[in-house]
Design a protein around this motif. Structure first.
Motif, short mmCIF file in Angstrom:
data_model
loop_
_atom_site.label_atom_id
_atom_site.label_comp_id
_atom_site.label_asym_id
_atom_site.label_seq_id
_atom_site.Cartn_x
_atom_site.Cartn_y
_atom_site.Cartn_z
N HIS A 1 -134.01 58.19 -22.21
CA HIS A 1 -134.91 57.47 -23.10
C HIS A 1 -134.25 57.20 -24.44
O HIS A 1 -133.89 56.06 -24.75
CB HIS A 1 -136.22 58.26 -23.27
CG HIS A 1 -137.21 57.63 -24.18
ND1 HIS A 1 -137.87 58.34 -25.15
CD2 HIS A 1 -137.66 56.36 -24.27
CE1 HIS A 1 -138.68 57.53 -25.81
NE2 HIS A 1 -138.58 56.33 -25.30
N TYR A 2 -134.04 58.26 -25.25
CA TYR A 2 -133.40 58.09 -26.56
C TYR A 2 -132.20 59.02 -26.75
O TYR A 2 -131.72 59.18 -27.86
CB TYR A 2 -134.40 58.36 -27.69
CG TYR A 2 -135.36 57.23 -27.98
CD1 TYR A 2 -135.33 56.03 -27.28
CD2 TYR A 2 -136.32 57.36 -28.98
CE1 TYR A 2 -136.23 55.00 -27.55
CE2 TYR A 2 -137.23 56.34 -29.27
CZ TYR A 2 -137.17 55.16 -28.54
OH TYR A 2 -138.06 54.15 -28.82
N HIS B 1 -139.52 63.77 -26.61
CA HIS B 1 -140.65 62.90 -26.27
C HIS B 1 -141.32 63.23 -24.94
O HIS B 1 -142.21 62.51 -24.50
CB HIS B 1 -140.18 61.44 -26.26
CG HIS B 1 -139.48 61.05 -27.52
ND1 HIS B 1 -138.24 60.42 -27.54
CD2 HIS B 1 -139.81 61.24 -28.82
CE1 HIS B 1 -137.86 60.23 -28.78
NE2 HIS B 1 -138.79 60.73 -29.58
N ASP C 1 -139.37 47.60 -26.18
CA ASP C 1 -139.78 48.93 -26.67
C ASP C 1 -140.70 48.75 -27.88
O ASP C 1 -140.27 48.76 -29.03
CB ASP C 1 -138.53 49.72 -27.04
CG ASP C 1 -138.80 51.21 -27.22
OD1 ASP C 1 -139.98 51.58 -27.30
OD2 ASP C 1 -137.83 51.98 -27.28
N LYS D 1 -140.85 50.61 -31.43
CA LYS D 1 -139.82 50.34 -32.44
C LYS D 1 -140.23 49.24 -33.41
O LYS D 1 -139.55 49.05 -34.42
CB LYS D 1 -138.51 49.99 -31.75
CG LYS D 1 -137.84 51.21 -31.12
CD LYS D 1 -136.43 50.90 -30.66
CE LYS D 1 -135.75 52.17 -30.13
NZ LYS D 1 -134.37 51.91 -29.67
#
Length: 620
Positions: A111-112, A131, A234, A237
Motif C-alpha cells: 500500500h504505502y 493502515h 487514491d 491523497k
C-alpha cells in the motif's frame, strides 16, 4: 467517454517468485479445486473462461540466473510468533516463524511501503502497522485492505539447521504481486449497450469489485462508469498530498484495465436505474442493460448555504484538479477553511506552510470532538495552533464577499471578518443516491442504501458498497452503520464481487482509518460512534498516546499517535471476536498493572489458562 473496448495483446506480469511444482499446481487450480478452464453460469448459460497465465520472471526451474538464495539465520534464532527482516543481498524479505514452520514474504506493505516487521502477526497473517492491511503468511495474498496488491512469497528450505530463502531478484525489488486474473473471452462480440456486470462508481469499492471478479475467474463483460474524468485514483491523497497529479495517484495504469478487459466509461453519469428491466439510464441518453449491478457512487460534498457560495475561488475538494488549483491559488495567500472535518483539517495542515495565513471555521467547540473525544481533539488543535493555523470555533459563515468577481472576505456570524483569497469547504457530505429515489432500491431517511452482510440490496442482483451504504457491523452487534473509510470501501467491493458469484460471503472486517497532519498520523480502528468514555495512556501534550473508546464496559475503538503498532494489535483482537474490557484498560493506565484483555495470543502476550496479559508500551 473513455474506456478499453479493444482486445489488447497479453502483457506479462513479472512479479512472481519461486513456487515449487506442487504449490504451483495448486495456484493454477480454480477456487473449487478443479483445473482451469472453469465454468460460470450467466443467465443459465454455461460460459468457459481461462485464468490469465502469469509468467514467472525467474525461477529455480526456468531461470536460475535471475534468482538469489541465501542463508539468513539458524533455525533456533526465531521463536514461534516472531518475525525478522532479512537481507538477501539484492533485497530484503520478511522471515516468519509460526507453529514451527518458516515462511518468507515481501517485507514492505504494497500500500504505502510500511515495514511489516513492525506489524502484528496473528493466526497465519501479518497486519500492517500503519493502515491495517492484512496478508497471508502462507501465500502472501492480501486478506484485508487498503491496497490492491499481494506480497511476493519466497521459497524457504532448511538444511543443516540453517534457514535458506530463495527468491527472484525482481520480486525482492518490487515487493508486490498482482494476483492471477481472468480475461474476457469474447469482448469483441458484445453489444455496447449491454453488460453482465455494471459498476456505477470508480472508487476503491468499484475497482476492488472488478478486480475480485477477475481474480475469481469471471470472464464475462465488466463495465465501470464514473462521473470523473480519470481512471480510479487514491482519493485520500486529495487532502493529504494536494499537489499530486492524477497519474501519480492512479490506483492502476491504463494498461491494466485493457489487459484484464475492465472497461471504464469516464465522464458518464447514471440518471436512473430501471430495476424491473435491469437497465441503467445515462444522462446522455445511453441505456445499458446489466445482469448484476454494483452501486458505489460515494458521497457528494455539502455546499455552503450563505450568500456568495457560488463565487470564484470557493472550493469543494472533489478531484485532483480541485486540489491542485487550491494549492496554486493558496500559495502566499490568505486561506479560510470552513469545517474541521478530516478533509478540512488535512487541507489546513497541508497549506499551513504554503499559505500566508490559514484560518479554520468550525461550529463545534473542539475539532474531532465527536470522533476522537474532547481531550484528543484539543491536543490536535494545539498542534495546529503551533503551526500557525488560526481557529474560529462555535461560529458559522454568514456571507462570502467579493471584489471584482473574486473572493475577498469571509464574514462570520460572530461578526468577525476574515481576509480570504481562497475558501475550502469541508462541512461534510451526503450520499450520492438522488438518482435512485424512484428505483425501488431501499434507501434510508438519510439517503444511504441499506444492504445486508453480503452487500446485497433489497433487489436481487443489485449490490451497493462504500460510503453510500449502511450495513450490519459485526463489531457492534450487527448494528446498521455507515463507515466512510477507504479501507472499508475496498472490503465492501470484494464482498459484493464474491456474492455476485454466489459465494455467500459475509463482511466481518474491523474498520480502520488514518489521518495525516504535519508529518504525524493518527491511526484508528473499531467503530466508536456513541462512545461514553475515553481512557488515555501516554502524553497528549507530546502527541504520544493511545486512546481507548468505551461504551459501557466494552472498548469499541482505539486511536493512537506515535504508539505503533497498538492500533493494529487491537484490530486483530477485535477481528478475532474478542472483547476488551474498560476496567482492564483502566487497571493498567491508572495503576500500572498488567491489562487482562481476554484470549489475546494474537498480541504476542503471555497466555495461560485462556487469558493473556500485555504491558502496553509506546513504540518508537
Amino acid at each position: 467517454m473513455g474506456g478499453c473496448f479493444s482486445k489488447p495483446k497479453p502483457v506479462e506480469v513479472k512479479i512472481e517468485v519461486v513456487i515449487p511444482e506442487k504449490e504451483r499446481s495448486k495456484e493454477e487450480m480454480s477456487p473449487n479445486g478443479k483445473a482451469s478452464p472453469l465454468i460460470y453460469k450467466v443467465n443459465g448459460t454455461a460460459r468457459h473462461y481461462h485464468l490469465e497465465e502469469h509468467p514467472i520472471a525467474s525461477s529455480h526451474y526456468q531461470n536460475p540466473k535471475g534468482m538469489v538464495e541465501a542463508s539468513v539465520c539458524h533455525v533456533k534464532d526465531l521463536e514461534n510468533g516472531q518475525m525478522r527482516e532479512v537481507d538477501l543481498g539484492c533485497g530484503k524479505a520478511l522471515l516468519i516463524k509460526e507453529s514451527g514452520e518458516f515462511h518468507a514474504v515481501g517485507h514492505k506493505c504494497p500500500h504505502y511501503g510500511a515495514p511489516l516487521v513492525k506489524g502484528v502477526l496473528s493466526k497465519g497473517r501479518v497486519r500492517c502497522p500503519w493502515h491495517g492491511a492484512c496478508f497471508s503468511i502462507g501465500t502472501g495474498d492480501i486478506e484485508d485492505f487498503p491496497g490492491l496488491d499481494s506480497l511476493p512469497r519466497f521459497q524457504v528450505k532448511i538444511e543443516k539447521e540453517k534457514v535458506y530463502i530463495r527468491a527472484s531478484k525482481q520480486a525482492l525489488q518490487t515487493q508486490r504481486r498482482t494476483k492471477m486474473m481472468a480475461k474476457c473471452i469474447s469482448l469483441s462480440n458484445y453489444n455496447l449497450s449491454s453488460t453482465n456486470v455494471l459498476i456505477i462508481g470508480a472508487g476503491a469499492a468499484g475497482l476492488v469489485c472488478a478486480e475480485t471478479l477477475r481474480q475469481e475467474g469471471f470472464s464475462d463483460r465488466i463495465v465501470m462508469c464514473t462521473m470523473d474524468r480519470h481512471l480510479p485514483y487514491d482519493r485520500p491523497k486529495l487532502s493529504k498530498s494536494m499537489d499530486s497529479h492524477p497519474e501519480q495517484i492512479a490506483l492502476r495504469p491504463k494498461e491494466f484495465f485493457c489487459t484484464y478487459d475492465i472497461e471504464v466509461l469516464t465522464e458518464m453519469q447514471v440518471a436512473a436505474v430501471d430495476i424491473k428491466n435491469k437497465i441503467a439510464v445515462f444522462k446522455d441518453g445511453l441505456n445499458m442493460e446489466y445482469n448484476k449491478l454494483l452501486i458505489a457512487t460515494g458521497n457528494t460534498p455539502k455546499a455552503l448555504s450563505c450568500k456568495g457560495k457560488e463565487m470564484e475561488n470557493v472550493f469543494n475538494i472533489r478531484t485532483p484538479e480541485d486540489a491542485n488549483r487550491v494549492v496554486k491559488l493558496a500559495t502566499s495567500k490568505n486561506v479560510v477553511i470552513v469545517g474541521a472535518s478530516f478533509l478540512g483539517m488535512e487541507v489546513a495542515a497541508y497549506l499551513a506552510e504554503r499559505a500566508h495565513s490559514v484560518s479554520l471555521v468550525e461550529l463545534e467547540e473542539v475539532p474531532f470532538k465527536k470522533f476522537f473525544g474532547e481531550r484528543v481533539g484539543r491536543a490536535v488543535m494545539k498542534m495546529f495552533e503551533n503551526n500557525r493555523v488560526k481557529f474560529y470555533m462555535q461560529t458559522e459563515v454568514s456571507e462570502l464577499r467579493e471584489q471584482e468577481g473574486k473572493l475577498k472576505e469571509v464574514v462570520l456570524k460572530s461578526g468577525k471578518v476574515l481576509r480570504a483569497d481562497v475558501c475550502v469547504v469541508g462541512v461534510g457530505a451526503v450520499p450520492a443516491t438522488g438518482f435512485l429515489k424512484q428505483s425501488g432500491i431501499h434507501i434510508d431517511s438519510k439517503g444511504f442504501i441499506v444492504v445486508n452482510k453480503m452487500m446485497q440490496t433489497n433487489i436481487p442482483g443489485v449490490f451497493a458498497a462504500g460510503d453510500v451504504v449502511t450495513f450490519p457491523l459485526a463489531l457492534r452487534n450487527n448494528k446498521k452503520v455507515n463507515v466512510p473509510h477507504w479501507q472499508m470501501a475496498h472490503m465492501h467491493g470484494r464482498i459484493a464481487a464474491l456474492n455476485m458469484l454466489a459465494h455467500g460471503t459475509e463482511i466481518s472486517t474491523i474498520p480502520y482509518l488514518w489521518t495525516a497532519m504535519f508529518g504525524k498520523s493518527i491511526r484508528y480502528a473499531g467503530h466508536g460512534e456513541g462512545f461514553d468514555d475515553v481512557v488515555i495512556q501516554g502524553d497528549l501534550d507530546e502527541l504520544k498516546f493511545v486512546a481507548f473508546y468505551t461504551k459501557s464496559d466494552e472498548v469499541v475503538a482505539v486511536a493512537s499517535m506515535n504508539y505503533d503498532p497498538i492500533v493494529s494489535k487491537v484490530a486483530e483482537v477485535l477481528a478475532a471476536g474478542r472483547t476488551i474490557r474498560k476496567r482492564d484498560v483502566e487497571l493498567f493506565v491508572h495503576h500500572g498493572k498488567y491489562v487482562r484483555f481476554g484470549v489475546l495470543g494474537v498480541l504476542g502476550m503471555r497466555v495461560a489458562g485462556g487469558t493473556a496479559s500485555h504491558l502496553i508500551e509506546p513504540c518508537p
